[in-house]
Design an enzyme around this catalytic site. Structure first.
Site, short mmCIF file in Angstrom:
data_model
loop_
_atom_site.label_atom_id
_atom_site.label_comp_id
_atom_site.label_asym_id
_atom_site.label_seq_id
_atom_site.Cartn_x
_atom_site.Cartn_y
_atom_site.Cartn_z
N HIS A 14 4.69 5.34 14.25
CA HIS A 14 4.53 3.89 14.10
C HIS A 14 5.92 3.26 14.12
CE1 HIS A 14 2.32 0.38 11.89
NE2 HIS A 14 3.36 -0.08 12.59
N HIS A 16 7.98 0.10 16.41
CA HIS A 16 8.03 -0.91 17.47
C HIS A 16 9.45 -0.90 18.05
CE1 HIS A 16 4.21 -2.73 16.04
NE2 HIS A 16 4.63 -2.25 14.89
N HIS A 194 -3.24 -1.70 14.54
CA HIS A 194 -2.83 -2.13 13.20
C HIS A 194 -4.08 -2.69 12.51
CE1 HIS A 194 1.15 -1.76 14.81
NE2 HIS A 194 1.76 -2.33 13.77
N GLU A 197 -3.18 -3.92 7.07
CA GLU A 197 -1.79 -4.14 6.61
C GLU A 197 -1.85 -5.33 5.65
OE1 GLU A 197 0.93 -5.46 9.69
OE2 GLU A 197 2.71 -5.04 8.46
N ASP A 275 8.24 1.54 11.29
CA ASP A 275 7.74 0.25 11.76
C ASP A 275 8.81 -0.54 12.54
OD1 ASP A 275 5.73 -1.60 12.14
OD2 ASP A 275 5.69 -2.36 10.09
N1 LIG Z 1 4.35 -4.52 10.90
C1 LIG Z 1 3.83 -5.15 11.96
N2 LIG Z 1 2.59 -5.63 11.89
C2 LIG Z 1 2.05 -6.26 12.94
N3 LIG Z 1 2.71 -6.48 14.07
C3 LIG Z 1 3.96 -6.02 14.19
N4 LIG Z 1 4.83 -6.10 15.20
C4 LIG Z 1 5.96 -5.49 14.81
N5 LIG Z 1 5.83 -5.05 13.56
C5 LIG Z 1 4.58 -5.34 13.15
ZN LIG Z 2 3.72 -2.02 13.04
#
Ligand SMILES: Nc1ncnc2[nH]cnc12
Ligand SMILES: [Zn+2]
Length: 317
Positions: A14, A16, A194, A197, A275
């Site tokens: 996970h 980005h 996702h 969260e 993340d």
């Molecule tokens: N933690 C996250 N939750 C949703 N979208 C994202 N894009 C980048 N990080 C994210």
């Molecule tokens: Zn994320």
């Protein structure tokens, strides 16, 4: 303990790529591309990394991504992340990228993908890091726009292992993307999303039942629904949990309150991930270390978390 955790072989599931853009590289790319920035220097930008929720972070994250313009920019971004992987013994990574963040600014899909793919290939050949790229749809945009992004991806089908779903969760449930995920699966993509969260357990149910995901990204709110917990445990559905992200975005008020170790002990297949490490104060090892410092994570628990990450890869070795 830090060095021991750092040496532990692990996978990151996970991450980005746009969230690994460190302020120093952001400033260097702005200069290279002759882009004026609203921040005077790196320190001023870092000082802005104080968020009350996901949306406040996303606003800055999309703004930061604007410095990424050329194929080389996407290469440099990805390569910098892979060097961090090497330094932290991340032997396998399955990063996300958000094509719409770039195509909506007029950057061609292929420019983005070529830069990322070239770096991932070099990462395999020069650093020995295996990888599988995940194309993530932005859920605050329409399903129709996600379909257009999938159209753009089809000529490069083999560059991806899965599609995902990210960005603003509240008000954008997985059901909004059921048809485009159906289509992606029929084209042979695996799926992740996702869910849970900031959003409620119902969003996790939808992601499992409607999007037929292989892994839940975050998923920490599953603990509010006992029936969901039982399903996740029975079916051993992996959760890609991001502890520093969750505290930075106020999903938990303090790391002491994080539920990852409680989930681990209940038999949930939880993993540790970073993340958006440039924004949240650390890469994978820092996430593991925070669990040790604030929750008393033992070496045995760390070993199980790392093993879970290797087991939960979409691309098996
Ligand atoms: N933690 C996250 N939750 C949703 N979208 C994202 N894009 C980048 N990080 C994210
Ligand atoms: Zn994320």
């Amino acid at each position: 303990m830090y060095d021991w955790l750092n040496a532990l072989p692990k996978a990151e599931l996970h991450l980005h790529l746009e969230g690994s853009l460190e302020p120093e590289l952001l400033f260097a790319l702005a200069e290279r591309n002759k882009i004026a920035l609203p921040w005077n220097d790196v320190e001023t930008l870092r000082a802005a990394y104080a968020f009350n929720n996901l949306q406040e972070f996303l606003d800055l994250y999309y703004q930061g991504a604007d410095v990424l313009r050329t194929e080389q920019d996407f290469y440099d971004l990805t390569w910098a992340y892979l060097l961090r992987c090497k330094a932290q013994n991340v032997v396998h990574t399955e990063p996300f990228f958000d094509p719409q963040t770039h195509t909506d600014r007029g950057i061609p899909f292929q420019v983005v993908l070529d830069g990322i793919s070239r770096a991932l290939k070099d990462g395999q050949q020069q650093l020995g890091i295996s990888s599988g790229l995940i194309l993530s749809f932005l859920r605050h945009l329409s399903e129709e726009e996600a379909h257009k992004t999938l159209d753009q991806a089809m000529p490069f089908r083999d560059a991806f292992v899965a599609v995902g779903l990210d960005s603003s969760e509240m008000g954008h449930p997985p059901s909004k993307f059921q048809r485009v995920f159906d289509r992606a699966r029929s084209e042979g993509f695996l799926t992740v999303a996702h869910a849970g969260e900031e959003g409620p357990p119902e969003y996790i149910w939808e992601a499992l039942d409607l999007l037929k995901i292989q892994r839940i990204d975050h998923g920490v709110r599953a603990i509010e629904d006992e029936r969901l917990m039982q399903r996740i445990i029975d079916e051993q559905i992996p959760l890609t949990v991001c502890p520093l992200s969750n505290t930075k975005l106020c999903v938990f008020d303090h790391m002491r309150e994080h539920n990852i170790l409680e989930m681990l002990e209940r038999g949930v297949k939880v993993t540790v991930n970073s993340d958006d490490p440039a924004y949240f104060g650390g890469y994978v090892t820092e996430n593991f270390h925070a669990l040790h410092t604030h929750l008393g994570m033992t070496q045995d628990q760390a070993r199980r978390l790392a093993q879970n990450s290797l087991d939960a890869r979409l691309l098996k070795a």
